[in-house]
Motif scaffolding. Structure first.
Motif, PDB file in Angstrom:
ATOM      1  N   GLN A   1     -10.044  37.919 -40.651  1.00  0.00           N
ATOM      2  CA  GLN A   1      -9.073  38.842 -41.233  1.00  0.00           C
ATOM      3  C   GLN A   1      -9.329  40.260 -40.731  1.00  0.00           C
ATOM      4  O   GLN A   1      -8.392  40.985 -40.383  1.00  0.00           O
ATOM      5  N   VAL A   2     -10.589  40.652 -40.676  1.00  0.00           N
ATOM      6  CA  VAL A   2     -10.945  41.988 -40.186  1.00  0.00           C
ATOM      7  C   VAL A   2     -10.555  42.118 -38.716  1.00  0.00           C
ATOM      8  O   VAL A   2      -9.960  43.121 -38.304  1.00  0.00           O
ATOM      9  N   VAL A   3     -10.844  41.099 -37.924  1.00  0.00           N
ATOM     10  CA  VAL A   3     -10.491  41.124 -36.497  1.00  0.00           C
ATOM     11  C   VAL A   3      -8.985  41.269 -36.320  1.00  0.00           C
ATOM     12  O   VAL A   3      -8.524  42.061 -35.501  1.00  0.00           O
ATOM     13  N   SER A   4      -8.218  40.518 -37.089  1.00  0.00           N
ATOM     14  CA  SER A   4      -6.766  40.593 -36.931  1.00  0.00           C
ATOM     15  C   SER A   4      -6.235  41.977 -37.303  1.00  0.00           C
ATOM     16  O   SER A   4      -5.302  42.479 -36.677  1.00  0.00           O
ATOM     17  N   CYS A   5      -6.853  42.626 -38.289  1.00  0.00           N
ATOM     18  CA  CYS A   5      -6.446  43.987 -38.653  1.00  0.00           C
ATOM     19  C   CYS A   5      -6.799  44.973 -37.543  1.00  0.00           C
ATOM     20  O   CYS A   5      -6.011  45.869 -37.222  1.00  0.00           O
ATOM     21  N   VAL A   6      -7.972  44.813 -36.947  1.00  0.00           N
ATOM     22  CA  VAL A   6      -8.373  45.678 -35.835  1.00  0.00           C
ATOM     23  C   VAL A   6      -7.426  45.458 -34.657  1.00  0.00           C
ATOM     24  O   VAL A   6      -7.011  46.408 -33.990  1.00  0.00           O
ATOM     25  N   CYS A   7      -7.049  44.209 -34.406  1.00  0.00           N
ATOM     26  CA  CYS A   7      -6.111  43.896 -33.320  1.00  0.00           C
ATOM     27  C   CYS A   7      -4.764  44.580 -33.538  1.00  0.00           C
ATOM     28  O   CYS A   7      -4.073  44.928 -32.584  1.00  0.00           O
ATOM     29  N   ALA A   8      -4.413  44.771 -34.817  1.00  0.00           N
ATOM     30  CA  ALA A   8      -3.153  45.443 -35.145  1.00  0.00           C
ATOM     31  C   ALA A   8      -3.276  46.955 -35.030  1.00  0.00           C
ATOM     32  O   ALA A   8      -2.292  47.673 -35.209  1.00  0.00           O
ATOM     33  N   GLY A   9      -4.488  47.447 -34.757  1.00  0.00           N
ATOM     34  CA  GLY A   9      -4.675  48.873 -34.576  1.00  0.00           C
ATOM     35  C   GLY A   9      -5.049  49.626 -35.840  1.00  0.00           C
ATOM     36  O   GLY A   9      -4.990  50.849 -35.880  1.00  0.00           O
TER      37      GLY A   9
ATOM     38  N   ARG B   1     -11.841  40.127 -26.450  1.00  0.00           N
ATOM     39  CA  ARG B   1     -12.465  38.802 -26.574  1.00  0.00           C
ATOM     40  C   ARG B   1     -11.632  37.880 -27.456  1.00  0.00           C
ATOM     41  O   ARG B   1     -11.574  36.690 -27.240  1.00  0.00           O
ATOM     42  N   CYS B   2     -10.985  38.448 -28.472  1.00  0.00           N
ATOM     43  CA  CYS B   2     -10.260  37.629 -29.450  1.00  0.00           C
ATOM     44  C   CYS B   2      -8.765  37.553 -29.192  1.00  0.00           C
ATOM     45  O   CYS B   2      -8.057  36.854 -29.910  1.00  0.00           O
ATOM     46  N   LEU B   3      -8.285  38.259 -28.190  1.00  0.00           N
ATOM     47  CA  LEU B   3      -6.844  38.315 -27.937  1.00  0.00           C
ATOM     48  C   LEU B   3      -6.247  36.926 -27.807  1.00  0.00           C
ATOM     49  O   LEU B   3      -6.730  36.098 -27.058  1.00  0.00           O
ATOM     50  N   GLY B   4      -5.234  36.658 -28.594  1.00  0.00           N
ATOM     51  CA  GLY B   4      -4.573  35.376 -28.547  1.00  0.00           C
ATOM     52  C   GLY B   4      -5.196  34.332 -29.459  1.00  0.00           C
ATOM     53  O   GLY B   4      -4.614  33.284 -29.692  1.00  0.00           O
ATOM     54  N   ALA B   5      -6.383  34.603 -29.983  1.00  0.00           N
ATOM     55  CA  ALA B   5      -7.059  33.623 -30.827  1.00  0.00           C
ATOM     56  C   ALA B   5      -6.818  33.884 -32.306  1.00  0.00           C
ATOM     57  O   ALA B   5      -7.070  33.009 -33.124  1.00  0.00           O
ATOM     58  N   VAL B   6      -6.334  35.059 -32.659  1.00  0.00           N
ATOM     59  CA  VAL B   6      -6.054  35.368 -34.070  1.00  0.00           C
ATOM     60  C   VAL B   6      -4.614  35.844 -34.189  1.00  0.00           C
ATOM     61  O   VAL B   6      -4.046  36.380 -33.261  1.00  0.00           O
ATOM     62  N   SER B   7      -4.048  35.625 -35.356  1.00  0.00           N
ATOM     63  CA  SER B   7      -2.680  36.099 -35.580  1.00  0.00           C
ATOM     64  C   SER B   7      -2.738  37.468 -36.240  1.00  0.00           C
ATOM     65  O   SER B   7      -3.619  37.743 -37.044  1.00  0.00           O
ATOM     66  N   LEU B   8      -1.810  38.320 -35.883  1.00  0.00           N
ATOM     67  CA  LEU B   8      -1.791  39.689 -36.412  1.00  0.00           C
ATOM     68  C   LEU B   8      -1.194  39.714 -37.801  1.00  0.00           C
ATOM     69  O   LEU B   8      -0.224  39.011 -38.083  1.00  0.00           O
ATOM     70  N   PRO B   9      -1.749  40.536 -38.692  1.00  0.00           N
ATOM     71  CA  PRO B   9      -1.185  40.666 -40.035  1.00  0.00           C
ATOM     72  C   PRO B   9       0.052  41.562 -39.977  1.00  0.00           C
ATOM     73  O   PRO B   9       0.263  42.286 -39.005  1.00  0.00           O
TER      74      PRO B   9
END
Length: 111
Positions: free
Chosen positions: A53-61, A100-108
């Protein structure tokens, strides 16, 4: 400094896996292929659901405060999750983590 191979005999030895530097003879051995580097998908499997969940939030900026508000945790806890994620993924920046996680998690959804 390039060693002087001189005679063709020395050149053949160098090609056969032998190297002479400063009078010392070294036998060259090809490195064995170690286990393949982990793929991003396998790295992501190391993370807990909360870390994902934290990774997906970081991916969202999102910043730490936004993540803390969204997940109803403190900013200290967000920072602790990020430290553990960095160690598990072998990275030291948020950008490297996202890469590293791009494409592996869905963005919130955006806040």
């Amino acid at each position: 400094m390039v060693p002087d191979l001189g005679a063709p005999q020395e050149q053949n030895r160098a090609l056969a896996g032998e190297l002479i530097l400063n009078g010392q003879r070294y036998h060259l051995v090809p490195a064995e292929d170690s286990a393949p580097a982990p793929t991003p998908a396998s790295d992501v499997r190391l993370l807990t659901s909360r870390e994902l969940q934290v990774v997906s939030c970081v991916c969202a900026g999102w910043g730490n405060k936004q993540i803390a508000t969204k997940l109803h945790i403190s900013t200290w806890t967000v920072a602790a999750h990020l430290r553990r994620i960095f160690v598990k993924l072998g990275v030291d920046t948020r950008a490297a983590m996202v890469s590293r996680c791009l494409g592996a998690v869905s963005l919130p959804p955006t806040p």
